[in-house]
Design a protein around this motif. Structure first.
Motif, PDB file in Angstrom:
ATOM      1  N   TRP A 240      47.789  44.083  -1.349  1.00 22.85           N
ATOM      2  CA  TRP A 240      48.736  44.571  -0.688  1.00 22.85           C
ATOM      3  C   TRP A 240      48.692  44.092   1.054  1.00 22.85           C
ATOM      4  O   TRP A 240      47.802  44.346   1.509  1.00 22.85           O
ATOM      5  CB  TRP A 240      49.182  45.969  -0.479  1.00 22.85           C
ATOM      6  N   PRO A 242      49.877  44.188   5.021  1.00 21.03           N
ATOM      7  CA  PRO A 242      50.267  45.026   5.923  1.00 21.03           C
ATOM      8  C   PRO A 242      51.700  45.365   5.732  1.00 21.03           C
ATOM      9  O   PRO A 242      52.302  46.523   6.038  1.00 21.03           O
ATOM     10  CB  PRO A 242      49.632  44.691   7.153  1.00 21.03           C
ATOM     11  N   GLU A 244      53.978  44.699   3.465  1.00 19.05           N
ATOM     12  CA  GLU A 244      54.358  45.534   2.542  1.00 19.05           C
ATOM     13  C   GLU A 244      54.060  47.017   2.482  1.00 19.05           C
ATOM     14  O   GLU A 244      54.915  47.654   1.942  1.00 19.05           O
ATOM     15  CB  GLU A 244      53.905  44.840   1.146  1.00 19.05           C
ATOM     16  N   ASP A 245      53.163  47.398   2.944  1.00 26.27           N
ATOM     17  CA  ASP A 245      52.760  48.785   3.096  1.00 26.27           C
ATOM     18  C   ASP A 245      53.815  49.431   3.869  1.00 26.27           C
ATOM     19  O   ASP A 245      54.143  50.563   3.637  1.00 26.27           O
ATOM     20  CB  ASP A 245      51.165  48.960   3.644  1.00 26.27           C
ATOM     21  N   GLN A 246      54.200  48.703   5.029  1.00 26.52           N
ATOM     22  CA  GLN A 246      55.143  49.289   6.193  1.00 26.52           C
ATOM     23  C   GLN A 246      56.334  49.309   5.309  1.00 26.52           C
ATOM     24  O   GLN A 246      56.934  50.352   5.622  1.00 26.52           O
ATOM     25  CB  GLN A 246      55.232  48.325   7.414  1.00 26.52           C
ATOM     26  N   LEU A 248      56.770  49.638   2.044  1.00 23.15           N
ATOM     27  CA  LEU A 248      56.874  50.965   1.345  1.00 23.15           C
ATOM     28  C   LEU A 248      56.938  52.359   1.956  1.00 23.15           C
ATOM     29  O   LEU A 248      57.424  53.305   1.465  1.00 23.15           O
ATOM     30  CB  LEU A 248      55.390  50.941   0.427  1.00 23.15           C
ATOM     31  N   SER A 249      56.282  52.395   3.011  1.00 22.78           N
ATOM     32  CA  SER A 249      56.405  53.705   3.859  1.00 22.78           C
ATOM     33  C   SER A 249      57.754  54.033   4.569  1.00 22.78           C
ATOM     34  O   SER A 249      58.222  55.192   4.380  1.00 22.78           O
ATOM     35  CB  SER A 249      55.449  53.521   5.036  1.00 22.78           C
ATOM     36  N   ARG A 267      56.442  42.620  -6.442  1.00 29.22           N
ATOM     37  CA  ARG A 267      55.907  43.860  -6.832  1.00 29.22           C
ATOM     38  C   ARG A 267      56.791  44.350  -8.169  1.00 29.22           C
ATOM     39  O   ARG A 267      57.799  44.406  -7.968  1.00 29.22           O
ATOM     40  CB  ARG A 267      55.571  44.912  -6.022  1.00 29.22           C
ATOM     41  N   ARG A 275      50.798  52.024  -5.740  1.00 33.06           N
ATOM     42  CA  ARG A 275      50.418  52.053  -4.263  1.00 33.06           C
ATOM     43  C   ARG A 275      50.814  53.138  -3.422  1.00 33.06           C
ATOM     44  O   ARG A 275      50.072  53.619  -2.580  1.00 33.06           O
ATOM     45  CB  ARG A 275      51.055  50.681  -3.744  1.00 33.06           C
ATOM     46  N   ALA A 276      51.779  53.694  -3.749  1.00 33.86           N
ATOM     47  CA  ALA A 276      52.390  55.037  -2.817  1.00 33.86           C
ATOM     48  C   ALA A 276      51.428  56.012  -3.233  1.00 33.86           C
ATOM     49  O   ALA A 276      51.272  56.884  -2.316  1.00 33.86           O
ATOM     50  CB  ALA A 276      53.950  55.254  -3.591  1.00 33.86           C
ATOM     51  N   GLN A 278      48.448  55.727  -3.826  1.00 30.86           N
ATOM     52  CA  GLN A 278      47.154  55.403  -2.875  1.00 30.86           C
ATOM     53  C   GLN A 278      47.416  55.990  -1.634  1.00 30.86           C
ATOM     54  O   GLN A 278      46.375  56.506  -0.888  1.00 30.86           O
ATOM     55  CB  GLN A 278      46.834  54.023  -2.966  1.00 30.86           C
ATOM     56  N   LEU A 279      48.369  55.479  -1.123  1.00 35.42           N
ATOM     57  CA  LEU A 279      48.854  55.859   0.402  1.00 35.42           C
ATOM     58  C   LEU A 279      49.482  57.130   0.510  1.00 35.42           C
ATOM     59  O   LEU A 279      49.713  57.642   1.864  1.00 35.42           O
ATOM     60  CB  LEU A 279      49.817  54.829   0.869  1.00 35.42           C
TER      61      LEU A 279
END
Length: 322
Positions: A240, A242, A244-246, A248-249, A267, A275-276, A278-279
């Motif tokens: 992933w 960064p 993409e993580d943002q 998602l958040s 995705r 992933r959600a 995991q975070l």
């Protein structure tokens, strides 16, 4: 000779990499497509028995896609055997090869080697006659003997080079077997199968398209290219980014599932959920509205573009030639 020419020609114009030898008959003509792609690598992992397509991104080497070596072989041979059965395509094929520049170069080289062989034989025979003279000093005799041995070794090397076969000779060797080879492919020695493929095919390339899909292009030397869209049974587990993580958040807690998939087009819903977790991002609304958790937006777009029915996509390897 065909394999060596293919490698040399490709490396002269395209970036490539060194990869571990495998038992795949197309390994030496397989490249990370599309042609002209920059900083891409095809790596063979023998223990996992898979190919990894990688791309240089700054100081990192990112994995773009993975595919089982046996799957690549299976898809290629499916099409290759079909083409072998169409024997009309190979009528008078030797005439096309005979006009090939590489074939002309090999014929010219063999002629030069024959001339060199005749010259070496004359010199060796001349030295033999010279050594019969009783007037030679021992030092002179030793020099002549050493020179003759050197020429004998050179002559053997030239004779060995003369065994090289032109593309036409190789083709004629297989001509009467082409139709039978499709039915009895596995019974032929590995080197023979590899040589026939190298004689008929310029190169094979793999290009990742989406989470599940990959494109294979078979570039024939004398026929139009074949393009296949491969659905891989095991999709990639891509790292992933960064950004993409943002996304998602920001979106996962409240946005609908379909909006999340559109914002993260490469995705699948399953990977988004994983992933959600995991975070440790919690969802405030029920996921809902996703019929295929194993498909990304890009997967669906490619399937629609290539007219591939979604119900055909599952655990099994699937290929559609376009």
């Amino acid at each position: 000779e065909c394999l060596a020419r293919n490698r040399a020609a490709f490396l002269a114009s395209e970036p490539s990499n060194y990869h571990t030898a495998t038992t795949s008959v197309i390994h030496d003509i397989l490249y990370p497509g599309p042609r002209g792609a920059k900083k891409r690598f095809l790596v063979a992992k023998r223990k996992q028995e898979q190919y990894l397509l990688k791309e240089q991104r700054g100081m990192k080497l990112a994995t773009l896609a993975t595919i089982a070596i046996r799957d690549v072989e299976q898809v290629f041979l499916q099409k290759f055997r079909e083409q072998l059965q169409d024997t009309k395509r190979f009528e008078n094929y030797e005439q096309k090869l005979d006009r090939d520049e590489e074939n002309k170069k090999i014929i010219e080289r063999k002629k030069n080697l024959q001339d060199t062989l005749s010259e070496l034989t004359e010199r060796i025979d001349g030295l033999f006659l010279t050594l019969q003279s009783p007037k030679l000093e021992q030092d002179e005799r030793d020099e002549f003997i050493a020179e003759r041995h050197k020429l004998l070794r050179r002559r053997e090397a030239v004779r060995s080079e003369l065994t090289i076969q032109s593309p036409v000779q190789v083709y004629l060797r297989y001509k009467d077997l082409i139709e039978k080879m499709s039915a009895y492919w596995e019974r032929y020695p590995f080197e023979d199968r590899q040589a026939l493929i190298a004689l008929l095919v310029k190169q094979v390339s793999l290009e990742p398209l989406s989470h599940h899909f990959m494109k294979m292009t078979i570039e024939w030397k004398e026929f139009p290219s074949d393009v296949g869209i491969i659905w891989r049974r095991h999709a990639d587990s891509m790292s992933w980014e960064p950004e993409e993580d943002q996304i998602l958040s920001d979106m996962y807690p409240t946005e609908p599932a379909q909006a999340l998939l559109q914002a993260l087009p490469r995705r699948t819903w399953s990977s988004i959920l994983s992933r959600a977790n995991q975070l440790q991002i919690r969802r405030l609304k029920k996921p809902g509205g996703v019929s295929r958790k194993d498909l990304s937006v890009e997967d669906v777009q490619i399937a629609e573009y290539c007219d591939i029915a979604l119900e055909n996509l599952g655990e099994a390897l699937f290929t559609q030639w376009v």
